[in-house]
Write a protein that holds these residues in place. Sequence first.
Motif, PDB file in Angstrom:
ATOM      1  N   ASP A 168       0.835  -1.213   0.000  1.00  9.46           N
ATOM      2  CA  ASP A 168       0.000   0.000   0.000  1.00  9.46           C
ATOM      3  C   ASP A 168       0.862   1.253   0.000  1.00  9.46           C
ATOM      4  N   GLN A 169       1.690   1.366  -1.043  1.00 10.30           N
ATOM      5  CA  GLN A 169       2.553   2.538  -1.165  1.00 10.30           C
ATOM      6  C   GLN A 169       2.914   2.724  -2.631  1.00 10.30           C
ATOM      7  N   CYS A 170       2.561   3.869  -3.166  1.00 13.14           N
ATOM      8  CA  CYS A 170       2.925   4.182  -4.543  1.00 13.14           C
ATOM      9  C   CYS A 170       4.434   4.424  -4.602  1.00 13.14           C
ATOM     10  N   PRO A 171       5.123   3.837  -5.580  1.00 12.92           N
ATOM     11  CA  PRO A 171       6.564   4.043  -5.671  1.00 12.92           C
ATOM     12  C   PRO A 171       6.962   5.468  -6.063  1.00 12.92           C
ATOM     13  N   HIS A 172       6.012   6.253  -6.495  1.00 12.09           N
ATOM     14  CA  HIS A 172       6.314   7.613  -6.940  1.00 12.09           C
ATOM     15  C   HIS A 172       6.494   8.574  -5.765  1.00 12.09           C
ATOM     16  N   ARG A 173       5.479   8.735  -4.949  1.00  9.27           N
ATOM     17  CA  ARG A 173       5.547   9.688  -3.833  1.00  9.27           C
ATOM     18  C   ARG A 173       5.084   9.069  -2.516  1.00  9.27           C
ATOM     19  N   ALA A 174       5.061   7.741  -2.465  1.00 10.70           N
ATOM     20  CA  ALA A 174       4.720   6.996  -1.243  1.00 10.70           C
ATOM     21  C   ALA A 174       3.283   7.216  -0.766  1.00 10.70           C
ATOM     22  N   ALA A 175       2.408   7.667  -1.648  1.00 13.61           N
ATOM     23  CA  ALA A 175       1.000   7.819  -1.278  1.00 13.61           C
ATOM     24  C   ALA A 175       0.377   6.448  -1.077  1.00 13.61           C
ATOM     25  N   LYS A 176      -0.666   6.378  -0.275  1.00 13.19           N
ATOM     26  CA  LYS A 176      -1.362   5.116  -0.044  1.00 13.19           C
ATOM     27  C   LYS A 176      -2.212   4.778  -1.270  1.00 13.19           C
ATOM     28  N   LEU A 177      -1.915   3.640  -1.877  1.00 13.64           N
ATOM     29  CA  LEU A 177      -2.696   3.207  -3.032  1.00 13.64           C
ATOM     30  C   LEU A 177      -4.136   2.909  -2.644  1.00 13.64           C
ATOM     31  N   SER A 178      -4.357   2.540  -1.396  1.00 16.53           N
ATOM     32  CA  SER A 178      -5.711   2.222  -0.925  1.00 16.53           C
ATOM     33  C   SER A 178      -6.633   3.434  -0.935  1.00 16.53           C
TER      34      SER A 178
END
Length: 92
Positions: A27-37
């Motif tokens: 649950d972490q976007c590799p771009h800016r560490a936002a929660k994918l959930s």
Amino acid sequence: EPMAFSLYDDPFVVFRDLEGKLHCLKDQCPHRAAKLSEGQVIDGKLECLYHGWQFKGDGKCVRIPQLEEGAQIPKKACTQSFPVIVKSGRPQ
């Protein structure tokens, strides 16, 4: 809808693709560490709420809206995926 959960303090997100298959990603976007959930599922792919990156169930990034037409998506623009086992209709 994506659903977040944690296991031993590690964040995960589960979602279903167009065929109804359940997928689990970090649950972490590799771009800016936002929660994918916090994103949404579009055409069976999980879309990050922050910049719209889209991920398939295997964690591969398949869309980055900010890239120029025809540009290749970097290999490091993926997230970790995990196997999901469903028994008696419940994920295990």
